[in-house]
Scaffold this motif. Structure first.
Motif, mmCIF file in Angstrom:
data_model
loop_
_atom_site.group_PDB
_atom_site.id
_atom_site.type_symbol
_atom_site.label_atom_id
_atom_site.label_comp_id
_atom_site.label_asym_id
_atom_site.label_seq_id
_atom_site.Cartn_x
_atom_site.Cartn_y
_atom_site.Cartn_z
ATOM 1 N N UNK A 1 0.842 -1.195 0.000
ATOM 2 C CA UNK A 1 0.000 0.000 0.000
ATOM 3 C C UNK A 1 0.875 1.241 0.000
ATOM 4 N N UNK A 2 0.507 2.222 -0.820
ATOM 5 C CA UNK A 2 1.222 3.499 -0.870
ATOM 6 C C UNK A 2 0.356 4.582 -0.241
ATOM 7 N N UNK A 3 0.903 5.268 0.770
ATOM 8 C CA UNK A 3 0.187 6.312 1.489
ATOM 9 C C UNK A 3 1.014 7.588 1.481
ATOM 10 N N UNK A 4 0.375 8.725 1.229
ATOM 11 C CA UNK A 4 1.098 9.996 1.196
ATOM 12 C C UNK A 4 0.378 11.051 2.025
ATOM 13 N N UNK A 5 1.179 11.901 2.655
ATOM 14 C CA UNK A 5 0.662 13.067 3.375
ATOM 15 C C UNK A 5 1.137 14.309 2.634
ATOM 16 N N UNK A 6 0.201 15.155 2.243
ATOM 17 C CA UNK A 6 0.514 16.410 1.564
ATOM 18 C C UNK A 6 0.066 17.566 2.445
ATOM 19 N N UNK A 7 0.995 18.497 2.710
ATOM 20 C CA UNK A 7 0.677 19.667 3.519
ATOM 21 C C UNK A 7 1.164 20.925 2.811
ATOM 22 N N UNK A 8 0.381 21.996 2.937
ATOM 23 C CA UNK A 8 0.734 23.276 2.347
ATOM 24 C C UNK A 8 0.788 24.343 3.436
ATOM 25 N N UNK A 9 1.772 25.257 3.311
ATOM 26 C CA UNK A 9 1.903 26.351 4.276
ATOM 27 C C UNK A 9 2.634 27.510 3.611
ATOM 28 N N UNK B 1 6.972 20.928 9.010
ATOM 29 C CA UNK B 1 6.595 20.613 10.388
ATOM 30 C C UNK B 1 5.209 19.976 10.462
ATOM 31 N N UNK B 2 4.257 20.526 9.710
ATOM 32 C CA UNK B 2 2.904 19.964 9.696
ATOM 33 C C UNK B 2 2.905 18.555 9.111
ATOM 34 N N UNK B 3 3.684 18.381 8.059
ATOM 35 C CA UNK B 3 3.758 17.064 7.422
ATOM 36 C C UNK B 3 4.400 16.053 8.363
ATOM 37 N N UNK B 4 5.487 16.462 9.023
ATOM 38 C CA UNK B 4 6.179 15.551 9.942
ATOM 39 C C UNK B 4 5.252 15.069 11.051
ATOM 40 N N UNK B 5 4.473 15.990 11.610
ATOM 41 C CA UNK B 5 3.569 15.632 12.702
ATOM 42 C C UNK B 5 2.511 14.644 12.229
ATOM 43 N N UNK B 6 1.942 14.887 11.041
ATOM 44 C CA UNK B 6 0.903 14.002 10.515
ATOM 45 C C UNK B 6 1.465 12.623 10.179
ATOM 46 N N UNK B 7 2.629 12.585 9.536
ATOM 47 C CA UNK B 7 3.200 11.296 9.146
ATOM 48 C C UNK B 7 3.644 10.506 10.368
ATOM 49 N N UNK B 8 4.162 11.191 11.390
ATOM 50 C CA UNK B 8 4.552 10.493 12.618
ATOM 51 C C UNK B 8 3.346 9.833 13.265
ATOM 52 N N UNK B 9 2.196 10.516 13.244
ATOM 53 C CA UNK B 9 0.967 9.942 13.802
ATOM 54 C C UNK B 9 0.512 8.738 12.988
ATOM 55 N N UNK B 10 0.644 8.823 11.676
ATOM 56 C CA UNK B 10 0.265 7.710 10.804
ATOM 57 C C UNK B 10 1.143 6.490 11.082
ATOM 58 N N UNK B 11 2.444 6.692 11.166
ATOM 59 C CA UNK B 11 3.367 5.578 11.409
ATOM 60 C C UNK B 11 3.080 4.933 12.761
ATOM 61 N N UNK C 1 1.819 0.985 13.379
ATOM 62 C CA UNK C 1 2.495 0.051 14.279
ATOM 63 C C UNK C 1 1.510 -0.512 15.306
ATOM 64 N N UNK C 2 0.568 0.317 15.755
ATOM 65 C CA UNK C 2 -0.471 -0.166 16.672
ATOM 66 C C UNK C 2 -1.354 -1.210 16.002
ATOM 67 N N UNK D 1 -6.097 1.530 5.870
ATOM 68 C CA UNK D 1 -6.419 2.689 5.033
ATOM 69 C C UNK D 1 -7.297 3.682 5.778
ATOM 70 N N UNK D 2 -8.310 3.176 6.434
ATOM 71 C CA UNK D 2 -9.249 4.042 7.128
ATOM 72 C C UNK D 2 -8.562 4.845 8.226
ATOM 73 N N UNK D 3 -7.745 4.184 9.018
ATOM 74 C CA UNK D 3 -7.082 4.874 10.124
ATOM 75 C C UNK D 3 -6.040 5.854 9.609
ATOM 76 N N UNK D 4 -5.312 5.477 8.561
ATOM 77 C CA UNK D 4 -4.294 6.360 8.003
ATOM 78 C C UNK D 4 -4.907 7.648 7.466
ATOM 79 N N UNK D 5 -6.047 7.535 6.785
ATOM 80 C CA UNK D 5 -6.719 8.716 6.242
ATOM 81 C C UNK D 5 -7.217 9.611 7.371
ATOM 82 N N UNK D 6 -7.720 9.007 8.415
ATOM 83 C CA UNK D 6 -8.219 9.782 9.551
ATOM 84 C C UNK D 6 -7.112 10.587 10.214
ATOM 85 N N UNK D 7 -5.860 10.148 10.076
ATOM 86 C CA UNK D 7 -4.739 10.807 10.744
ATOM 87 C C UNK D 7 -3.955 11.748 9.830
#
Length: 241
Positions: A48-56, A64-74, A78-79, A135-141
């Motif tokens: 599965x390929x998942x991407x976080x896109x952030x604009x500022x 910084x926004x992207x890092x926070x979102x991707x860290x939550x996804x990872x 793992x959970x 997929x569902x949890x990753x999108x929510x985060x």
């Protein structure tokens, strides 16, 4: 003595070349066929390929926004039981966003209005039943791009072995049928080569923005089957009746 040595010098190359000459001059009747073998099996792994896109306004803020979102996804993955070895960053891009002169906006040259940062994560899900929940949890985060899924098998060696056997059996059946029609018989195998052996990819979703999936139930996913195909080219000796 010298004449004997000269004679021997000519004889040795001729003897060495004899097997090659005999092979090239093998005029035995032959029959060439291609056998096909296919085995279908349910996949046991999803890529599965998942991407976080952030604009500022600045690259730092977007990062910084992207890092926070991707860290939550990872952390969430793992959970869900995804091991660290099955998580791999496959892309990171930082792109300036421009406004261009159009004769109406008062701009006389391109101007940077902000920055876009995209971080892409490749995930190997070894439990197919978890793909929808992942997929569902990753999108929510925060995942808002990606979703491309390829179903595969972690160890297809045994499946390919079965496909090879079927391909050889198919080649032998074809050779017997052709030989019988020609009033001959199939002899021993003279040559056999293999081609194929890779299943076609089965992408389930194309890369796209995924905000619409946030409020939905766990994503319904159907894995189907993978088809492993092997072709063999076989040359048989043809025996005349």
């Amino acid at each position: 003595m010298t004449r004997s040595l000269l004679a021997l010098a000519f004889v040795v190359p001729l003897i060495a070349a004899a097997p090659a000459f005999a092979q090239e001059s093998d005029m035995r009747p032959k029959i060439h066929v291609t056998g096909e073998g296919e085995v279908r099996v349910a996949p046991d792994t999803a890529l599965v390929t998942l991407s976080v896109l952030k604009e500022a306004a600045t690259a730092r803020e977007a990062m910084d926004e992207n890092n926070a979102a991707m860290a939550a996804v990872i952390a969430a993955l793992k959970e869900e039981g995804i091991e660290a070895k099955d998580l791999q960053t496959s892309g990171l891009s930082i792109n300036p966003q421009y406004v261009y002169p159009d004769g109406k906006n008062g701009e006389d040259k391109p101007r940077i209005t902000g920055y876009q940062v995209t971080n892409t994560l490749s995930v190997r899900v070894r439990d197919i039943e978890k793909v929808g929940a992942v997929l569902d949890r990753a999108v929510s985060l925060g995942v808002n791009q990606g979703g491309n899924i390829v179903f595969t098998n972690d160890d297809p060696a045994s499946v390919l072995g079965e496909a090879r056997k079927k391909a050889v059996e198919d080649a032998m059946a074809k050779a017997r049928e052709l030989a019988e029609a020609a009033g001959a018989e199939v002899g021993k195998v003279l040559r056999i080569t293999e081609s194929g052996g890779t299943p076609p990819p089965m992408p389930m979703m194309k890369a796209a923005r995924m905000e619409a999936m946030v409020a939905s139930a766990p994503v319904p996913v159907e894995a189907g089957e993978n088809a492993y195909r092997v072709n063999v080219n076989v040359t048989f000796e043809l025996l005349q009746n």
